[in-house]
Scaffold this motif. Structure first.
Motif, PDB file in Angstrom:
ATOM      1  N   VAL A  39       0.745  -1.510  -0.326  1.00  0.00           N
ATOM      2  CA  VAL A  39      -0.228   0.027   0.608  1.00  0.00           C
ATOM      3  C   VAL A  39       0.504   1.178   0.042  1.00  0.00           C
ATOM      4  O   VAL A  39       0.246   2.298  -0.967  1.00  0.00           O
ATOM      5  N   TYR A  40       1.683   1.234   0.691  1.00  0.00           N
ATOM      6  CA  TYR A  40       2.884   2.595   0.616  1.00  0.00           C
ATOM      7  C   TYR A  40       2.991   2.507  -0.714  1.00  0.00           C
ATOM      8  O   TYR A  40       3.218   4.020  -0.647  1.00  0.00           O
ATOM      9  N   GLU A  41       3.772   1.395  -1.526  1.00  0.00           N
ATOM     10  CA  GLU A  41       4.530   1.888  -2.842  1.00  0.00           C
ATOM     11  C   GLU A  41       3.598   1.830  -4.045  1.00  0.00           C
ATOM     12  O   GLU A  41       3.894   2.481  -4.654  1.00  0.00           O
ATOM     13  N   ILE A  42       2.295   0.887  -3.614  1.00  0.00           N
ATOM     14  CA  ILE A  42       0.959   1.865  -4.525  1.00  0.00           C
ATOM     15  C   ILE A  42       0.914   3.742  -5.010  1.00  0.00           C
ATOM     16  O   ILE A  42       0.610   3.857  -5.551  1.00  0.00           O
ATOM     17  N   LEU A  43       1.164   3.587  -3.425  1.00  0.00           N
ATOM     18  CA  LEU A  43       0.485   5.529  -3.448  1.00  0.00           C
ATOM     19  C   LEU A  43       1.574   6.264  -3.409  1.00  0.00           C
ATOM     20  O   LEU A  43       1.130   7.321  -3.372  1.00  0.00           O
ATOM     21  N   LYS A  44       2.893   5.571  -3.409  1.00  0.00           N
ATOM     22  CA  LYS A  44       3.691   6.583  -3.385  1.00  0.00           C
ATOM     23  C   LYS A  44       4.182   7.624  -2.317  1.00  0.00           C
ATOM     24  O   LYS A  44       4.735   8.167  -2.570  1.00  0.00           O
ATOM     25  N   MET A  45       3.493   6.586  -1.735  1.00  0.00           N
ATOM     26  CA  MET A  45       4.576   7.598  -0.204  1.00  0.00           C
ATOM     27  C   MET A  45       5.781   7.583  -0.105  1.00  0.00           C
ATOM     28  O   MET A  45       6.551   6.568   0.168  1.00  0.00           O
ATOM     29  N   LYS A  46       5.978   8.881   1.191  1.00  0.00           N
ATOM     30  CA  LYS A  46       7.061   9.039   1.829  1.00  0.00           C
ATOM     31  C   LYS A  46       6.831   9.383   2.717  1.00  0.00           C
ATOM     32  O   LYS A  46       6.093   9.838   3.603  1.00  0.00           O
ATOM     33  N   GLY A  47       7.872   9.447   4.494  1.00  0.00           N
ATOM     34  CA  GLY A  47       7.994   9.504   5.450  1.00  0.00           C
ATOM     35  C   GLY A  47       7.362   8.331   6.720  1.00  0.00           C
ATOM     36  O   GLY A  47       7.674   7.631   6.105  1.00  0.00           O
ATOM     37  N   TYR A  48       6.387   8.842   7.204  1.00  0.00           N
ATOM     38  CA  TYR A  48       5.905   8.243   8.241  1.00  0.00           C
ATOM     39  C   TYR A  48       4.039   7.731   7.869  1.00  0.00           C
ATOM     40  O   TYR A  48       4.031   8.717   6.980  1.00  0.00           O
ATOM     41  N   SER A  49       4.528   6.146   8.206  1.00  0.00           N
ATOM     42  CA  SER A  49       2.529   5.772   7.976  1.00  0.00           C
ATOM     43  C   SER A  49       2.289   5.237   9.282  1.00  0.00           C
ATOM     44  O   SER A  49       3.343   4.319   9.392  1.00  0.00           O
ATOM     45  N   ARG A  50       1.341   4.365   9.102  1.00  0.00           N
ATOM     46  CA  ARG A  50       0.599   3.952  10.149  1.00  0.00           C
ATOM     47  C   ARG A  50      -0.979   3.113  10.103  1.00  0.00           C
ATOM     48  O   ARG A  50      -1.317   4.157   9.460  1.00  0.00           O
TER      49      ARG A  50
END
Length: 324
Positions: A262-273
């Motif tokens: 999910v983190y990579e699908i959304l092209k996230m950066k920084g923190y997530s929980r």
């Protein structure tokens, strides 16, 4: 040369007190030898720098600068510790991009998307990310209680669509309690998501960018004394947060892989929980937080500690990633 870091905290939502606690912890643990640290309080009526004596000075919103001893001070990076609007829903991310300042949270589109529970789960559905059955309402819509119960059953959860810290959330056990729960949710947002109850083990999975790589932190199991993981359970000691979670190796691998995906699908950066509930060994996603709590008792710092990452290292890495 030491970098000038603005630690932004506060915000416009009911979560502002929690954000102030998070911001002060960041200020405490961020390395003094590496950074010049400045507390910036952001509220609807003022954006101010707060010095060691609690004196306030207005922030110049044209370039997010302050004046100290008659000299203009600009920041090298913004550490975002605001929960809720405007720090977790994309507004400040877009502002900082416009004025050319790096900041530690995800980008503005990802923030806006993840802050909207309905949109997030809808975007992830084609990727096979499981979530509870749901029913949507906007303020002013007619409420068909029988249709809601027919689709979702009882109990069900009524949630404000764009709110954090369990504000505007109710667990509904009877038809008579449905309308009051909807009115309660509308106090926090004009959009609602009503979800079927998932009976299973609730876990929280932290995924961060750390030292240039996507890293899944040890998983936390949520065991609440209340009917669900509400504000009291989160912040007033009415729950156990067990890290690492008491789940099987198979469950751990499955939910870790999904959270990272999910983190990579959304092209996230920084923190997530991200929050999940296991039903029949399958993790169902509830939501993703992109500015999670950062106090010493908060879940993400607990997970980092279990991974051997100190708060100083966790905060330092966020700034280095933002400046990269």
């Amino acid at each position: 040369m030491k970098k000038n870091i603005a630690i932004i905290m506060g915000g416009y939502s009911k979560e502002y007190n929690i954000s102030l606690k998070s911001g002060n912890v960041v200020y405490k643990f961020l390395d003094d030898a590496t950074y010049n640290k400045y507390k910036i309080h952001i509220f609807k009526d003022k954006w101010v720098y707060v010095d060691a004596n609690e004196n306030e000075q207005a922030v110049d919103k044209s370039d997010f600068s302050i004046v100290i001893d008659g000299k203009k001070l600009k920041f090298d990076c913004i550490f975002n510790a605001i929960h809720g609007t405007p720090g977790e829903d994309g507004y400040l991310q877009a502002y900082f991009e416009l004025v050319g300042l790096p900041q530690t949270a995800c980008n503005f589109y990802q923030a806006a998307l993840t802050f909207n529970k309905r949109d997030l789960l809808s975007v992830l559905k084609p990727y096979g990310i499981a979530s509870a059955k749901s029913y949507y309402l906007n303020k002013g819509d007619a409420v068909n209680e029988d249709a809601i119960i027919s689709k979702l059953g009882l109990p069900c959860f009524v949630k404000a669509n764009k709110a954090g810290s369990s504000f505007g959330i109710s667990k509904v056990h009877t038809k008579e309690a449905l309308l009051p729960a909807i009115e309660n949710a509308y106090e926090a947002d004009d959009e609602i998501i009503i979800e079927a109850f998932l009976d299973g083990t609730e876990v929280s999975v932290g995924v961060i960018t750390y030292q240039g790589k996507t890293k899944v932190l040890p998983i936390t199991e949520i065991v609440t004394e209340n009917d669900f993981f509400d504000y009291e359970a989160k912040y007033e000691g009415k729950s156990q947060e067990i890290t690492p979670a008491r789940i099987s190796k198979e469950q751990e691998e499955k939910v870790s892989n999904i959270a990272k995906r999910v983190y990579e699908i959304l092209k996230m950066k920084g923190y997530s929980r991200s929050e999940f509930i296991f039903v029949d060994n399958e993790p169902y996603m509830l939501e993703m937080n992109t500015t999670p709590g950062l106090t010493e008792e908060s879940i993400l710092p607990q997970q980092a500690a279990a991974a051997g990452i100190s708060l100083a290292q966790l905060f330092d890495s966020a700034i280095k990633e933002a400046l990269r």
